[in-house]
Each structure stands twice: as structure tokens, then as C-alpha cells.
Write an enzyme that holds these catalytic residues in place. Structure first.
Site, PDB file in Angstrom:
ATOM      1  N   ARG A  15       9.227 -12.689   3.528  1.00 48.00           N
ATOM      2  CA  ARG A  15       8.024 -12.966   3.839  1.00 48.00           C
ATOM      3  C   ARG A  15       7.361 -14.523   3.496  1.00 48.00           C
ATOM      4  O   ARG A  15       8.047 -15.019   2.657  1.00 48.00           O
ATOM      5  CB  ARG A  15       6.800 -12.127   3.385  1.00 48.00           C
ATOM      6  CG  ARG A  15       6.810 -10.516   3.841  1.00 48.00           C
ATOM      7  CD  ARG A  15       5.725  -9.864   3.376  1.00 48.00           C
ATOM      8  NE  ARG A  15       6.073  -9.687   1.805  1.00 48.00           N
ATOM      9  CZ  ARG A  15       5.235  -8.897   1.032  1.00 48.00           C
ATOM     10  NH1 ARG A  15       4.181  -8.203   1.474  1.00 48.00           N
ATOM     11  NH2 ARG A  15       5.510  -8.734  -0.266  1.00 48.00           N
ATOM     12  N   LYS A  75       3.604 -13.313  -2.545  1.00 44.30           N
ATOM     13  CA  LYS A  75       3.558 -12.645  -3.931  1.00 44.30           C
ATOM     14  C   LYS A  75       3.191 -13.614  -4.950  1.00 44.30           C
ATOM     15  O   LYS A  75       3.098 -14.791  -4.839  1.00 44.30           O
ATOM     16  CB  LYS A  75       5.148 -12.292  -4.246  1.00 44.30           C
ATOM     17  CG  LYS A  75       5.536 -10.941  -3.365  1.00 44.30           C
ATOM     18  CD  LYS A  75       4.789  -9.969  -3.464  1.00 44.30           C
ATOM     19  CE  LYS A  75       4.945  -9.340  -4.666  1.00 44.30           C
ATOM     20  NZ  LYS A  75       3.855  -8.193  -4.721  1.00 44.30           N
ATOM     21  N   TYR A  94      -1.339 -12.623  -3.356  1.00 44.45           N
ATOM     22  CA  TYR A  94      -1.435 -11.096  -3.970  1.00 44.45           C
ATOM     23  C   TYR A  94      -0.918 -11.587  -5.604  1.00 44.45           C
ATOM     24  O   TYR A  94       0.166 -12.025  -5.846  1.00 44.45           O
ATOM     25  CB  TYR A  94      -0.397 -10.278  -3.670  1.00 44.45           C
ATOM     26  CG  TYR A  94      -0.898  -9.543  -2.311  1.00 44.45           C
ATOM     27  CD1 TYR A  94      -2.041  -8.676  -1.990  1.00 44.45           C
ATOM     28  CD2 TYR A  94       0.068 -10.076  -1.233  1.00 44.45           C
ATOM     29  CE1 TYR A  94      -2.272  -8.414  -0.802  1.00 44.45           C
ATOM     30  CE2 TYR A  94      -0.360  -9.554   0.273  1.00 44.45           C
ATOM     31  CZ  TYR A  94      -1.494  -8.669   0.064  1.00 44.45           C
ATOM     32  OH  TYR A  94      -1.774  -8.267   1.454  1.00 44.45           O
ATOM     33  N   HIS A  96      -2.059  -9.076  -8.572  1.00 42.97           N
ATOM     34  CA  HIS A  96      -1.745  -7.802  -9.203  1.00 42.97           C
ATOM     35  C   HIS A  96      -1.590  -8.212 -10.830  1.00 42.97           C
ATOM     36  O   HIS A  96      -0.665  -7.821 -11.424  1.00 42.97           O
ATOM     37  CB  HIS A  96      -0.440  -7.088  -8.676  1.00 42.97           C
ATOM     38  CG  HIS A  96      -0.583  -6.737  -7.401  1.00 42.97           C
ATOM     39  ND1 HIS A  96      -1.301  -5.781  -6.822  1.00 42.97           N
ATOM     40  CD2 HIS A  96       0.017  -7.290  -6.288  1.00 42.97           C
ATOM     41  CE1 HIS A  96      -1.184  -5.733  -5.579  1.00 42.97           C
ATOM     42  NE2 HIS A  96      -0.421  -6.557  -5.138  1.00 42.97           N
ATOM     43  N   GLU A 118      -5.798  -9.029  -3.288  1.00 37.97           N
ATOM     44  CA  GLU A 118      -6.078  -7.625  -3.275  1.00 37.97           C
ATOM     45  C   GLU A 118      -7.226  -7.310  -3.875  1.00 37.97           C
ATOM     46  O   GLU A 118      -7.676  -5.982  -3.882  1.00 37.97           O
ATOM     47  CB  GLU A 118      -4.804  -7.044  -4.389  1.00 37.97           C
ATOM     48  CG  GLU A 118      -5.152  -7.380  -5.749  1.00 37.97           C
ATOM     49  CD  GLU A 118      -4.414  -8.723  -6.124  1.00 37.97           C
ATOM     50  OE1 GLU A 118      -4.401  -8.872  -7.334  1.00 37.97           O
ATOM     51  OE2 GLU A 118      -4.018  -9.286  -5.209  1.00 37.97           O
ATOM     52  N   ASP A 270       2.882  -2.026  -8.037  1.00 39.42           N
ATOM     53  CA  ASP A 270       2.395  -3.504  -8.289  1.00 39.42           C
ATOM     54  C   ASP A 270       1.281  -3.331  -9.257  1.00 39.42           C
ATOM     55  O   ASP A 270       0.947  -4.524  -9.857  1.00 39.42           O
ATOM     56  CB  ASP A 270       1.519  -3.890  -7.014  1.00 39.42           C
ATOM     57  CG  ASP A 270       2.911  -4.449  -6.207  1.00 39.42           C
ATOM     58  OD1 ASP A 270       3.778  -5.359  -6.823  1.00 39.42           O
ATOM     59  OD2 ASP A 270       2.725  -4.832  -4.881  1.00 39.42           O
TER      60      ASP A 270
END
Length: 360
Positions: A15, A75, A94, A96, A118, A270
Site C-alpha cells: 500500500r 503502517k 496506523y 497500534h 486507528e 495489530d
């Protein structure tokens, strides 16, 4: 503002942080967008596509980080990127954090502004920037689970939808959130027998109303989970605790109660995973077996379908990226309560309460 889009370097992550359409919206507002060469190729977007909408192509990830006031990624940064992140630099991705102490400590040390997709939360309490990837992951969980039920991959040898004269496979889904509902739709569409569990009766009533009759609902408890795992072929974990670690709903000792070749897919990996035996895997090496039970715990499942995932992500992140670029992070978060909930670590301080004390 100067916005940088580096190439994702996590294992098999194809991505990219923004589509050319998203870049166009920024450049027409006179923002400068730097993108690392070939960053979009895995998603089907090429350097010329970005150049045509005004992006500046840079050769290295180091250049992207050094020239940019805001980094837009997919990510979380990995160890190679930690030293590239500058003090006061906005990193929008993101994160996490609850699943990684090294990442949390590195971002505190960097004194950057970490805004996590998130934990951005709207007025209804939903997570608009997590939802599209949860939709992708929920659907993929069934797709991958069905594949790993095949005998050559040590599964039970079950065709999830069955055939005339042979009963379909059984799918157990833990959690009736976005992941759970999307997984149930896919499994039901294949013709599997589906049971979806949650402790929220409101969600179970919703599922009962919108999904087919062969999707059954059950209130989640340790006792009921222990009973159902004995007879189900594919078990999908889709439990979310906003910003925190997922609860361990399936413990190691429960594996002994499952039939050999049962497949576990942990979409909550995650956030630390909702199975005690979960450990993050990659698309390169996605599974492992414990007690004859196949575990699929890939931490970036939507990365396997990057064209779909990148467009879906830009659809929801772009409005927030524009706000951050136009106003700066402080004014943007002051004016938008949803965005302010994405503030996790700011200039060395933890801002998101679910992270406080999580690593001592």
C-alpha cells in the site's frame, strides 16, 4: 505545508499513503508533496501519475523524511525509520502502539507529533479511519481462512461452502464489530454455517436483522466459546479495544479442544491479538501450527490487496490530511474533536489515556 509520502518498507506491504487523486487535492491548495520513487507501484500508481498532479519525486526515504513537515504513511514506522523522524514532525499513520513497546519508546524519544488513524473517533464513537481497513481485513479473513482449511496446508480438508450432499463448513467469529460483520457476510455468501459472538446485545440484534438466517448470534462467554470451538472449522478473532490490547479470548489450553486442522485467523493481531498463541506473521510466511491448529496472524492483511486498500484508505484520510496541512496540527485538533482523539504521543508525552502505563 510540506508533506512526505515514503515507500512502505514493512514486509510485503504494497500500500501507499495516498493516491494521485489525494495528492492533487493537496497540490491545488498550494501544498508541496514529496513522494519517494516507486512508492505507489505496488498499488498500481506510478511516479508519472504523481508527477502529473504536481508531486515531487525523491529518490530516497531519507530525503522524504528530511524535507517534510508531515509524513503520511500506511503502517507504523519500523526500526529503520525511527532515526529519520524529526522533532515536531507530524506523523499520520496506523501506529497500534499497544502492540509494540519499542515503537512507543522510539516515538516518545523522537518528540514528534504522532497522530494514529486507528484512534480518530467520530461523534457516534466509530473509528472512521480504521473502518475501511477493518472491512478489507474482515472479508480477507474468510478468504484466507478458506484457503488454509485445505489439506495441503495442514487444514481440515474442508470446502467452506460444502457441496450438494455434504454439509458446509462452520465459521465462528469472535466480535460483532466491523471486522466481524464483514467476515460474516463473506462466510455466509460462501454458504458456510456462521456463528458470530459478542458481549454487546445491541450489536447482536443488529447482526440478526441485517445478515441471512444461516448466520446465528451467540452471547460471548468463556463457557460458550469453549463449547463452540470443538465443532467449528474456522475461527476468526475480530475483537477491538480502542487503542488498547485485545483481550485473550482463546487460551493455549483451548487448542486441545479443537479438531486437528482447525484454522484460527486473528485480525486483532495489530493490537496484540485475541488468541493467547498469537504471534505476528507476514505475507511471506503467514502461518504456523500449534497443537495441530493452523494460525494465520498476518499483521497487515489489507496489504495483500493494495489497490483496493489504498483507494479505500485515501477516501477517508484525505479530509483530515487537508485539515492538518491547512491549519497545522494544533489548530486542526482544536477545531476537530475527532482528529484530536488521534493524538497518541506529542513531543515526548503520551496523550492517549489507553496507552498510559501499558508498558509500565
Amino acid at each position: 505545508m510540506k508533506i512526505g509520502i515514503p515507500k512502505e518498507i514493512k514486509n510485503n506491504e504494497s500500500r501507499v499513503g495516498m493516491t494521485p487523486a489525494g495528492v492533487f487535492e493537496l497540490t491545488k491548495k498550494n501544498h508541496t508533496v514529496f513522494i519517494q520513487t516507486t512508492a505507489g507501484e505496488g498499488s498500481g500508481f506510478f511516479d508519472k501519475d504523481y508527477q502529473e498532479v504536481g508531486a515531487i519525486i525523491l529518490a530516497t526515504i531519507e530525503e522524504v523524511y528530511s524535507k517534510s513537515e508531515m509524513i503520511v504513511k500506511v503502517k507504523e514506522p519500523i526500526a529503520l525509520e525511527y532515526p529519520l523522524i524529526k522533532e515536531n514532525q507530524i506523523v499520520f499513520t496506523y501506529f497500534h502502539f499497544a502492540s509494540s513497546e519499542p515503537l512507543t519508546k522510539a516515538m516518545i524519544k523522537s518528540k514528534s507529533v504522532c497522530i494514529a488513524y486507528e484512534t480518530v473517533e467520530d461523534e457516534e464513537g466509530t473509528l472512521p479511519l480504521l473502518t475501511p481497513m477493518s472491512e478489507v481485513a474482515g472479508r480477507m479473513a474468510v478468504q484466507q481462512g478458506a484457503k488454509y482449511l485445505e489439506k495441503p496446508i495442514k487444514g481440515r480438508g474442508i470446502l467452506l461452502g460444502g457441496v450438494p450432499g455434504v454439509a458446509p463448513g462452520k465459521v465462528l467469529i469472535l466480535g460483532a464489530g466491523v471486522v466481524g460483520v464483514q467476515a460474516a457476510k463473506m462466510a455466509a455468501g460462501l454458504g458456510a454455517h456462521v456463528t458470530i459472538m459478542d458481549i454487546n446485545m445491541k450489536r447482536l440484534r443488529y447482526v440478526n436483522d441485517v445478515l441471512p438466517n444461516h448466520v446465528t448470534t451467540a452471547f460471548s462467554s468463556e463457557y460458550s466459546i469453549r463449547q463452540l470451538i470443538k465443532t467449528h472449522d474456522l475461527i476468526i478473532g475480530g475483537v477491538l479495544v480502542k487503542g488498547g490490547k485485545a483481550p485473550k479470548l482463546i487460551t493455549r489450553d483451548m487448542l486441545k479442544e479443537m479438531r486437528p486442522g482447525t484454522v484460527l485467523v486473528d485480525v486483532a493481531v495489530d493490537q496484540g491479538g485475541c488468541f493467547e498463541t498469537t504471534k505476528a506473521t507476514t505475507h511471506e510466511d503467514p502461518t504456523y501450527i500449534i497443537n495441530d491448529v493452523v494460525h494465520y496472524c498476518v499483521a497487515n492483511m489489507p496489504g495483500a490487496v493494495p489497490y483496493t486498500s489504498t483507494i479505500a484508505l485515501t477516501n477517508v484520510t484525505l479530509a483530515y490530511i487537508l485539515k492538518l496541512a491547512n491549519l497545522g496540527w494544533e489548530k486542526a485538533c482544536e477545531s476537530d474533536l475527532s482528529l484530536s482523539k488521534g493524538l497518541n504521543i506529542v513531543k515526548g508525552e503520551i496523550m492517549y489515556k489507553e496507552l498510559e502505563g501499558i508498558f509500565g
